[in-house]
Design a protein around this motif. Structure first.
Motif, PDB file in Angstrom:
ATOM      1  N   ASP A  93      40.015 -26.747 -35.259  1.00 24.72           N
ATOM      2  CA  ASP A  93      38.762 -27.336 -35.747  1.00 24.72           C
ATOM      3  C   ASP A  93      37.949 -25.776 -35.592  1.00 24.72           C
ATOM      4  O   ASP A  93      37.720 -25.341 -34.519  1.00 24.72           O
ATOM      5  CB  ASP A  93      38.341 -28.243 -34.514  1.00 24.72           C
TER       6      ASP A  93
ATOM      7  N   THR B  72      34.890 -25.525 -35.575  1.00 22.55           N
ATOM      8  CA  THR B  72      33.586 -25.887 -34.956  1.00 22.55           C
ATOM      9  C   THR B  72      33.902 -25.363 -33.357  1.00 22.55           C
ATOM     10  O   THR B  72      32.917 -25.514 -32.433  1.00 22.55           O
ATOM     11  CB  THR B  72      32.815 -27.048 -34.928  1.00 22.55           C
TER      12      THR B  72
ATOM     13  N   GLU C  98      22.539 -36.912 -36.829  1.00 16.41           N
ATOM     14  CA  GLU C  98      23.819 -36.584 -36.602  1.00 16.41           C
ATOM     15  C   GLU C  98      24.786 -35.907 -37.468  1.00 16.41           C
ATOM     16  O   GLU C  98      25.420 -34.757 -37.176  1.00 16.41           O
ATOM     17  CB  GLU C  98      24.865 -37.968 -36.232  1.00 16.41           C
ATOM     18  N   ASP C  99      24.396 -36.101 -38.798  1.00 18.80           N
ATOM     19  CA  ASP C  99      24.974 -35.346 -39.876  1.00 18.80           C
ATOM     20  C   ASP C  99      24.677 -34.118 -39.927  1.00 18.80           C
ATOM     21  O   ASP C  99      25.319 -33.025 -40.254  1.00 18.80           O
ATOM     22  CB  ASP C  99      24.880 -36.014 -41.136  1.00 18.80           C
TER      23      ASP C  99
ATOM     24  N   GLN D 268      23.688 -32.194 -37.598  1.00 19.71           N
ATOM     25  CA  GLN D 268      24.254 -31.495 -36.497  1.00 19.71           C
ATOM     26  C   GLN D 268      25.682 -31.150 -36.768  1.00 19.71           C
ATOM     27  O   GLN D 268      26.105 -29.903 -36.305  1.00 19.71           O
ATOM     28  CB  GLN D 268      24.002 -32.267 -34.887  1.00 19.71           C
ATOM     29  N   SER D 269      26.485 -32.186 -37.288  1.00 14.60           N
ATOM     30  CA  SER D 269      27.891 -31.594 -37.562  1.00 14.60           C
ATOM     31  C   SER D 269      27.979 -30.722 -38.604  1.00 14.60           C
ATOM     32  O   SER D 269      28.855 -29.710 -38.509  1.00 14.60           O
ATOM     33  CB  SER D 269      28.721 -33.160 -38.092  1.00 14.60           C
TER      34      SER D 269
ATOM     35  N   ASN E  85      27.180 -27.227 -37.182  1.00 16.62           N
ATOM     36  CA  ASN E  85      28.285 -26.932 -36.069  1.00 16.62           C
ATOM     37  C   ASN E  85      29.358 -26.204 -37.042  1.00 16.62           C
ATOM     38  O   ASN E  85      29.947 -25.241 -36.602  1.00 16.62           O
ATOM     39  CB  ASN E  85      28.933 -27.994 -35.400  1.00 16.62           C
ATOM     40  N   LEU E  86      29.523 -26.796 -38.270  1.00 19.16           N
ATOM     41  CA  LEU E  86      30.431 -26.188 -39.237  1.00 19.16           C
ATOM     42  C   LEU E  86      30.139 -24.909 -39.877  1.00 19.16           C
ATOM     43  O   LEU E  86      30.699 -23.892 -39.840  1.00 19.16           O
ATOM     44  CB  LEU E  86      31.073 -27.254 -40.039  1.00 19.16           C
TER      45      LEU E  86
END
Length: 224
Positions: free
Chosen positions: A57, A59, A100-101, A103-104, A107-108
């Motif tokens: 992953d 992240t 939330e999207d 944040q995701s 993160n990537l």
């Protein structure tokens, strides 16, 4: 001749997979990092013993560091990396965007790039390596309310800052800025736009430039 070994994030499809193919064709070893272990193993079967599957992953800094360590142990060193993993947002704009999207995605697109740089920096300090990052035409212009675009502005800014840091070691940094590319990034095919091989060509051009030449940015747009 010393072995050339390239660590690629987002390697299971699209630009990452095509870069792996072109790199192996030019004599590089490649470490293939992505979450999809099955796709990575299929790519290794295609590319042969110069490729190593490294499921993980992007992240998670610990997973990127462990993957780079495994790659270095397998091939003897890691001399280049392609921080390619990234994704778009599920909805455009600030009002309609999902927290939330976002944040995701951050993160990537942001932290994942930082973790790649962090994982390979100790190697490049010793071997004068080369880090390539996937930016975007979206990181070179303002797009109404686009958080995705803002993450790519970060990539472009950080690439320049990294280049100033890494040059103290004789290491190089390149950001690739593609326009629209026909990849699984989009839900619908874009047959009239750039192909993954066009971007892979740019990555290999930068990596194989004479050591005296630091190719800082390559901006690739569709002809139409």
């Amino acid at each position: 001749m010393a072995e050339k070994t390239l660590f690629i994030t987002g390697a299971s499809s699209g630009i990452g997979a095509e870069t792996a193919r072109q790199a192996v064709a030019k004599g590089w070893n490649v470490g293939l990092f992505a979450r999809s272990a099955d796709k990575l193993e299929s790519l290794v079967e295609e590319l042969g013993d110069k490729a190593l599957a490294l499921p993980g992953d992007a992240t998670q800094v610990s997973e990127q560091q462990a993957a780079v360590e495994t790659l270095a142990a397998h091939f003897g060193d890691v001399t280049a990396a392609f921080a390619n993993a990234g994704r778009g947002a599920s909805a455009s704009g600030t009002l309609e965007g999902d927290a939330e999207d976002w944040q995701s995605m951050v993160n990537l697109n942001v932290m994942g790039v930082l973790w790649t740089a962090k994982a390979v920096a100790p190697y490049f300090q010793k071997n004068r390596g080369h880090l390539v990052l996937t930016g975007s035409a979206a990181g070179r212009t303002h797009i109404k309310g686009s958080v995705y675009s803002a993450t790519k502005w970060f990539v472009h800014g950080y690439a320049g800052n990294l280049a100033e840091e890494f040059k103290e070691w004789g290491a190089r940094v390149t950001v690739i800025a593609p326009g629209m590319v026909d990849t699984p990034f989009f839900d619908e095919a874009k047959p009239d736009k750039l192909k993954p091989e066009d971007i892979a060509n740019s990555v290999l051009f930068a990596l194989e430039a004479d050591p005296r030449a630091s190719v800082r940015e390559i901006f690739v747009m569709p002809a139409n």
